[in-house]
Design a protein around this motif. Structure first.
Motif, short mmCIF file in Angstrom:
data_model
loop_
_atom_site.label_atom_id
_atom_site.label_comp_id
_atom_site.label_asym_id
_atom_site.label_seq_id
_atom_site.Cartn_x
_atom_site.Cartn_y
_atom_site.Cartn_z
N ASP A 213 -24.13 43.10 -37.76
CA ASP A 213 -24.05 42.74 -39.17
C ASP A 213 -22.89 43.42 -39.88
OD1 ASP A 213 -25.14 45.24 -38.85
OD2 ASP A 213 -26.48 45.08 -40.59
N LEU A 214 -22.17 44.30 -39.17
CA LEU A 214 -21.03 44.99 -39.75
C LEU A 214 -19.71 44.32 -39.39
CD1 LEU A 214 -19.64 47.50 -41.06
CD2 LEU A 214 -19.83 48.63 -38.83
N CYS A 215 -19.54 43.98 -38.14
CA CYS A 215 -18.27 43.45 -37.64
C CYS A 215 -18.49 42.08 -37.01
CB CYS A 215 -17.66 44.42 -36.62
SG CYS A 215 -16.10 43.87 -35.93
N GLY A 216 -17.79 41.08 -37.51
CA GLY A 216 -17.93 39.74 -36.96
C GLY A 216 -16.94 39.45 -35.85
N ARG A 217 -15.80 40.16 -35.89
CA ARG A 217 -14.76 39.94 -34.88
C ARG A 217 -13.92 41.20 -34.77
NH1 ARG A 217 -10.57 34.79 -34.94
NH2 ARG A 217 -9.77 35.04 -32.82
N TYR A 218 -13.58 41.56 -33.55
CA TYR A 218 -12.77 42.76 -33.32
C TYR A 218 -11.71 42.43 -32.28
CZ TYR A 218 -11.74 47.76 -33.19
OH TYR A 218 -11.13 48.99 -33.32
N SER A 219 -10.44 42.47 -32.72
CA SER A 219 -9.32 42.15 -31.83
C SER A 219 -8.38 43.34 -31.77
CB SER A 219 -8.56 40.92 -32.34
OG SER A 219 -9.44 39.85 -32.60
N GLY A 220 -7.77 43.56 -30.61
CA GLY A 220 -6.84 44.68 -30.49
C GLY A 220 -6.02 44.58 -29.22
N ARG A 221 -4.97 45.38 -29.19
CA ARG A 221 -4.15 45.43 -27.98
C ARG A 221 -3.49 46.79 -27.85
NH1 ARG A 221 0.31 40.93 -28.82
NH2 ARG A 221 -0.16 40.69 -26.61
N VAL A 222 -3.15 47.14 -26.64
CA VAL A 222 -2.50 48.41 -26.31
C VAL A 222 -0.99 48.19 -26.23
CG1 VAL A 222 -2.22 50.21 -24.55
CG2 VAL A 222 -4.50 49.31 -25.10
N ILE A 223 -0.22 49.11 -26.82
CA ILE A 223 1.24 49.11 -26.69
C ILE A 223 1.67 50.52 -26.29
CG2 ILE A 223 3.46 48.65 -27.80
CD1 ILE A 223 2.04 46.89 -29.78
N GLU A 336 -5.41 47.45 -34.03
CA GLU A 336 -6.69 46.78 -34.29
C GLU A 336 -6.57 45.81 -35.45
OE1 GLU A 336 -10.15 49.29 -35.80
OE2 GLU A 336 -9.44 48.14 -37.52
N SER A 337 -7.19 44.65 -35.32
CA SER A 337 -7.35 43.72 -36.43
C SER A 337 -8.76 43.15 -36.34
CB SER A 337 -6.32 42.58 -36.36
OG SER A 337 -6.52 41.67 -37.43
N ALA A 338 -9.59 43.45 -37.35
CA ALA A 338 -11.01 43.09 -37.29
C ALA A 338 -11.42 42.29 -38.52
CB ALA A 338 -11.87 44.35 -37.16
N PHE A 339 -12.55 41.62 -38.40
CA PHE A 339 -13.17 40.99 -39.56
C PHE A 339 -14.44 41.77 -39.89
CE2 PHE A 339 -16.46 38.04 -41.17
CZ PHE A 339 -15.90 37.82 -42.43
N TRP A 340 -14.41 42.49 -41.01
CA TRP A 340 -15.56 43.26 -41.46
C TRP A 340 -16.31 42.47 -42.51
CZ3 TRP A 340 -16.05 47.07 -38.20
CH2 TRP A 340 -14.92 47.64 -37.63
N LYS A 341 -17.64 42.48 -42.40
CA LYS A 341 -18.47 41.72 -43.34
C LYS A 341 -18.32 42.30 -44.76
CE LYS A 341 -20.39 39.24 -40.02
NZ LYS A 341 -21.81 39.35 -39.68
N PRO A 342 -17.96 41.48 -45.73
CA PRO A 342 -17.72 41.99 -47.10
C PRO A 342 -18.91 42.74 -47.69
CG PRO A 342 -16.91 39.74 -46.88
CD PRO A 342 -17.65 40.04 -45.62
N GLY A 343 -20.13 42.30 -47.40
CA GLY A 343 -21.30 42.92 -48.00
C GLY A 343 -21.47 44.38 -47.62
N LEU A 344 -21.07 44.76 -46.40
CA LEU A 344 -21.24 46.13 -45.95
C LEU A 344 -20.03 47.01 -46.25
CD1 LEU A 344 -23.10 45.69 -42.55
CD2 LEU A 344 -24.01 46.55 -44.69
N ILE A 345 -18.89 46.39 -46.52
CA ILE A 345 -17.70 47.17 -46.89
C ILE A 345 -17.68 47.42 -48.39
CG2 ILE A 345 -15.18 47.20 -46.86
CD1 ILE A 345 -16.51 47.43 -44.11
N PRO A 392 -2.30 42.80 -23.09
CA PRO A 392 -2.91 41.57 -23.60
C PRO A 392 -3.86 41.86 -24.77
CG PRO A 392 -3.99 42.26 -21.58
CD PRO A 392 -2.84 43.19 -21.77
N ILE A 393 -4.10 40.83 -25.58
CA ILE A 393 -5.03 40.96 -26.71
C ILE A 393 -6.46 40.83 -26.21
CG2 ILE A 393 -5.84 39.88 -28.84
CD1 ILE A 393 -2.97 39.13 -29.46
N ASP A 394 -7.29 41.77 -26.61
CA ASP A 394 -8.73 41.69 -26.32
C ASP A 394 -9.43 41.24 -27.60
OD1 ASP A 394 -11.09 42.43 -24.47
OD2 ASP A 394 -11.54 43.48 -26.35
N ASP A 395 -10.05 40.07 -27.58
CA ASP A 395 -10.65 39.47 -28.79
C ASP A 395 -12.15 39.33 -28.59
OD1 ASP A 395 -10.89 38.24 -31.24
OD2 ASP A 395 -10.40 36.24 -30.48
#
Length: 807
Positions: A213-223, A336-345, A392-395
């Motif tokens: 209920d906190l995070c709907g999507r979590y994407s990231g990659r290593v450089i 990191e690039s994530a989608f955080w649920k507005p209600g909990l942020i 690579p991007i991990d989504d």
């Protein structure tokens, strides 16, 4: 939302003036609060030069002559510096076109005839007095010889400052504003072009998302293998500075740049500081995190965090921890690039007093389909500026918002807007807004875009149609209606009538917030079942008020601290209590009672300081008189009974009833709350339910007798515990039940005597009260008739309360 016009126009294929665009955006609902040049036009002649040599120094006049290089190749140019000690080979600012200062020695000037005077120079650090030049200088931009500040850095361009409403989170980016301009003008959007980087390493970090209920999507990659010691390119610095951002370091600047451009925040971790796995979860009670600004926070339970095996690395959607922050020595990163649920942020940044651009966007809603695009853009910029090896991007997609389909009836749209908008125009507007739709029988079924969190109901779509159609295109037609006189009942008063009555009693009206600290409810109202606010505007305003008194006490304290010695205040407003008998309807919220109260407070001197009056503090009976004045003819139905209230002093508190109904209370604030408020003396307060005040009785006309009043005084003995109100009620009942007593027009208490200890009457447990009666008839009254009336009243008092005449 602040941004330079050049950044916006780089995305729009349309020739339009900034002033016209400003008016267009404002009329569409995006209010342009300010449109002004970044730097004033008068500074266009400032350029960068280098000091080659110091030809002459005049210590007495504090002036130096410098040989200058302006990048043209001609080194036979000189300028004047108002000071001494300027360093050779230093870059300075030159203002062209000035005349040679008259204080220079003529012989020195003549010796320089073979060289060209080009102006006066000053240190770059001195330019911080000019508008926004300090921001440009402090950013570390690499200045080249001959660069004109105004021209080369486009300092004269217009800066937009748009005041966005909270529902338009889609416009918290240049892309969002460009979409809006495209819908209004038909311009084609030129999306920024970035290189798509092919991964050349296989490193991946897959986070464990515990709180769905906190995070709907979590994407990231290593450089890996970055060079973070490089400077941020000038074009990125310029755009960030003109958008009101500070330049920090190359990685942070790139992250902020992409956030401003497409509206998706991101976070960059120092990969070497991550110990073990990344975990997306909620915090435990009293967990600690030191955030980027250096503050150590003690978290409550339920706050979104990202942690590794040992520590919290980020406050989700708000700010990162100092531990894993990127530095000049960082070589390996995780983006990191994530989608955080507005209600909990929502509310987290305010709760912990954090100023965060990311939280400002996440709590309003961020495009949940743009995470990959955000990562690709950041990767491209980092790769081209800092180099490195890209993984690579991990989504990880957990729970994205479901696609919203909102219906809109064409006839409803026409009725609300007052204009018959053609169906084809509606279709065109939806296409401009990027909203896909289906239309059946003049009903549009519209798919809300992933970046529009404000499209939920039919009225939202109607608003979009009207905005793009143009408010200026809606004809101004005066309403046609039948004028009818509405007769107001003379027996009903409203809040404005009572405001006037209170002002006439020398009170001043105040308006306080309905949100109050939770301890006020306990200390003043003994209310433990408070109505909590889910998203308070401030930490100390977390519950709804159930009384107006605490706010008035705070007002008195504020004014008393500013040397006010006499304060009279009142407030008319709603209070809020839980009441499970209240049902949901148009004017009520289920289980919440919302009565309107009239409350007042009086503190300090009874009257203003003056020579003819001895100073005296206001007391209970002064304010009781003010309360009684509100009831007019109904005062005979008003009763005050001794009572106990947590916030008031014992023995100086009374409940108030009207026709047997409890309508409020009055009393003196207790010592503890008076001391807490910082007042030298306790104020007197009262609170009344407006429901019982608004109904009044119509006055009745009577012929005034021409005969004089007869005044009769009687003194009687009664028990000490008998209140005067009981005596008053008996006398009134006696008068109303006996026609012979109609000549008794009024009476009042004018003396009370309680025998002292040692008196012969002390042991009787009695007190003496003296009453004055006013008698009048249409004919001359004689002594016998007056005495007869007094005897009836005394006999009745004797029968009811064992009263006896005092002789």
């Amino acid at each position: 939302m602040q941004f330079p016009e050049s950044w916006l126009f780089s995305m729009i294929d349309k020739d339009i003036k900034s002033e016209d665009l400003s008016d267009m955006l404002t009329m569409s609902g995006l209010e342009v609060e300010d449109l002004s040049s970044f730097v004033n036009y008068s500074h266009e002649n400032i350029l960068i030069v280098k000091v080659i040599d110091i030809i002459f120094e005049d210590c007495s006049n504090s002036i130096s002559i410098c040989l200058l290089d302006d990048g043209s190749g001609d080194v036979n140019k000189w300028g004047v510096y108002s000071g001494i000690g300027i360093k050779i080979d230093s870059k300075v600012a030159l203002c062209r076109g000035l005349i040679i200062p008259s204080v220079l020695d003529k012989n020195v000037v003549d010796s320089l005839k073979q060289k060209q005077f080009i102006g006066e120079v000053c240190l770059l650090s001195s330019l911080d007095r000019i508008d926004n030049l300090k921001k440009i200088i402090d950013s570390g931009i690499d200045f080249k010889l001959g660069d004109y500040f105004y021209k080369n850095f486009n300092l004269g361009e217009k800066i937009f400052n748009i005041k966005l409403t909270p529902n338009r989170s889609d416009c918290l980016s240049i892309l969002g504003i460009a979409r809006e301009v495209s819908a209004l003008t038909g311009a084609v959007i030129r999306h920024p072009q970035y290189d798509l980087i092919t991964p050349n390493i296989s490193d991946v970090i897959s986070p464990r998302i515990i709180s769905d209920d906190l995070c709907g999507r979590y994407s990231g990659r290593v450089i890996r293998n970055l060079n973070t010691n490089v400077e941020t390119p000038n074009w990125i610095k310029e755009r960030l500075i003109k958008s009101g951002q500070n330049c920090v370091s190359v990685l942070i600047d790139i992250s902020n740049y992409v956030m401003l451009e497409i509206g998706v925040p991101s976070h960059i971790y120092d990969l070497d500081e991550i110990e073990g796995d990344l975990v997306v979860r909620k915090s435990k009670k009293n967990e600690k995190i030191t955030i980027l600004n250096g503050n150590e926070l003690h978290l409550d339970s339920g706050i979104g965090v990202i942690s590794d095996d040992n520590d919290i690395l980020c406050l989700a959607g708000v700010m990162g921890a100092k531990k894993a922050s990127v530095k000049n020595t960082t070589r390996n990163i995780y983006v990191e690039s994530a989608f955080w649920k507005p209600g909990l942020i929502s509310g987290v940044a305010r709760k912990y007093k954090i100023n965060s651009e990311a939280a400002h966007r996440f709590e309003r809603g961020v495009d949940y389909l743009a995470n990959i695009d955000c990562l690709e853009k950041i990767t491209s910029l980092i790769k081209n500026i800092c180099g490195g090896d890209v993984g690579p991007i991990d989504d990880v997609i957990v729970d994205l918002p479901k696609e919203k389909i909102v219906s809109m009836r064409l006839d409803r749209c026409c009725r609300v807007s007052g204009v018959n908008i053609d169906k084809n125009i509606v279709c065109e507007i939806f296409n401009k807004l990027g909203m896909s739709f289906n239309e059946q029988n003049d009903i549009f079924y519209v798919n809300s875009p992933s970046y529009r969190f404000d499209i939920n109901i039919e009225e939202d779509l109607i608003e979009e149609i009207i905005r793009i159609y143009g408010f200026d295109n809606i004809p101004s037609l005066p309403p046609a209606t039948e004028a009818k006189m509405i007769c107001l009942s003379e027996t009903n008063l409203d809040r404005h009538d009572f405001s006037k009555l209170m002002v006439c009693r020398d009170y001043q009206e105040v308006i306080n917030y309905s949100f109050v600290p939770s301890d006020w409810e306990e200390n003043y109202s003994d209310n433990h079942d408070v109505i909590k606010i889910t998203n308070p505007i401030a930490n100390h305003m977390s519950v709804m008020r159930s009384s107006l008194i605490p706010g008035l006490v705070k007002n008195v304290t504020y004014n008393a601290n500013r040397q006010c010695t006499r304060i009279r205040l009142f407030e008319i407003g709603r209070v809020f209590r839980k009441d499970y008998n209240v049902l949901e309807d148009e004017s009520n919220v289920a289980n919440i009672s919302q009565p309107t109260y009239l409350s007042g407070i009086a503190w300090g001197s009874l009257v203003e300081d003056q020579w003819s009056e001895q100073p005296r503090l206001i007391d209970f009976y002064d304010v009781k008189c003010d309360v009684e004045s509100l009831f007019g003819k109904r005062i005979s139905c008003l009763r005050f009974y001794p009572d106990i209230h947590k916030a008031l002093q014992k023995g100086k508190c009374a409940s108030i009833t009207l026709d047997g109904n409890h309508i409020g209370f009055i009393g003196v604030l207790n010592s503890a709350l008076t001391l807490e408020a910082g007042l030298m003396s306790p104020p007197v307060v009262f609170e009344l339910d407006m429901k019982y005040l608004t109904q009044i009785k119509l006055p009745k006309t009577e012929i005034i007798s021409k005969q004089p009043f007869i005044i009769r005084d009687i003194s009687i003995w009664i028990k000490k515990n008998i209140e005067f109100q009981i005596i008053s009620d008996i006398i009134l009942d006696t008068i109303s039940s006996n026609n012979e007593l109609s000549i008794v027009k009024d009476f009042k208490l004018f003396d009370i005597w309680i025998p002292n200890k040692g008196s012969e009457y002390f042991d009787l447990g009695e007190k003496s009260i003296a009453l004055r009666f006013y008698l009048q008839d249409n004919i001359t009254l004689d002594e016998d008739r007056a005495s007869y009336c007094m005897d009836i009243i005394v006999n009745n008092l004797s029968r009811e309360v064992n009263a006896r005449r005092r002789v």
